[in-house]
Enzyme design. Sequence first.
Site, PDB file in Angstrom:
ATOM      1  CG  ASP A 180      56.086  -9.535  32.490  1.00 17.37           C
ATOM      2  OD1 ASP A 180      56.758  -8.674  32.859  1.00 17.37           O
ATOM      3  OD2 ASP A 180      55.169  -9.331  31.571  1.00 17.37           O
TER       4      ASP A 180
ATOM      5  CB  SER B  69      51.718 -14.832  29.665  1.00 15.46           C
ATOM      6  OG  SER B  69      52.427 -15.181  28.542  1.00 15.46           O
TER       7      SER B  69
ATOM      8  CG  MET C   7      54.709 -20.413  29.660  1.00 15.03           C
ATOM      9  SD  MET C   7      55.219 -20.865  28.033  1.00 15.03           S
ATOM     10  CE  MET C   7      53.930 -22.116  27.353  1.00 15.03           C
TER      11      MET C   7
END
Length: 350
Positions: free
Chosen positions: A286, A166, A283
């Site tokens: 996941d 991410s 962040m």
Amino acid sequence: MGKKVSVLVVDDSLICRQLISQALSQDPDIEVVGSCADGKQAIALTKELRPHVVTMDVDMPVMDGLTAVEHIMAECPTPILVLTADPRSQAPELTCRALELGALALQIKPAIDAGPDAWNLVREVKLLSSVRVIRHLRGPKRAQLMPRPVTAMPPVSMGIVAVAASTGGPQVLYRMLSELPADFPAPIVIVQHINAAFSESLAGWLANASKLKVRLAQDGEPLMPGHVLIAPPGLHTITPFRGRVALKPGTERDGHMPSGTVLLESAAKAYGRRAVGLVLTGMGADGAEGLLAIKQGGGLTLAQNEESCVVFGMPGEAVERKAVDHLIHGDDVAATLVRLARGESLAAGR
């Protein structure tokens, strides 16, 4: 929240500056502390005002946004959100170059008649304001980005490398793919959280850096050594069985679709001990549960270490779940994968 998030708005269009400022100012937790029309002013105001976040246009007079990003990240590191026109009308290097220079995220400028709720600007700015950015030396050291010389890859049992990334991930992926040899013996499938409009640009940018064949995944296509598939937006990317990728509709997992966890869990099920899972900077959480599934299935799990992460959220969550075999530096991902492909062992993980 306590102290307001301060924002500097940079755009050569007065109308755009007003639109962006208005959208941000409607949130009581955000304060627009300044605005300007070119990159040179942006550098000076960033040093003077020390905003939590800078929104940066790309195409501006006096000094363009990419040059300004490079200066700011070298002289006064600040989270930068690049706002640009539709990337499909530009070369992929133009928008994604901002990520290489240290910008954290990309977003398309809103239409002039777009309401403040028509885009996720407030949410994005709040998220980025919490990121601890690092200094980027001006003028990338090209020697570092050159692929390291490697001998031909021997056949190995590695079946797939499944990756979740991410915020800060594109820079790590760029380096990884620039250094992996053309005959890397396993397919690589990547979920990179990015604004949907930039998916094609991201794939093109990464493809230009790599000896591997890099493209957006298509439903039903084969997984082959030397090929890298990027999960397209709006669908989950999975490996329903060995040697094949599928795109499936569904609901968000860990706040995302495509989800890194969904990909990694499918790789664990299809490949078992032959799966290698990798969670990079980002962040949220996941990928953490997916990495655990690979570990429990006998595969090998890697995560980026805190020192080299822009945000340690996703790798940190994987560590909390005891899902990580080895923590590795973001600069060492390609070398680590090559060692594993050769059958070499790694030091015990933390």
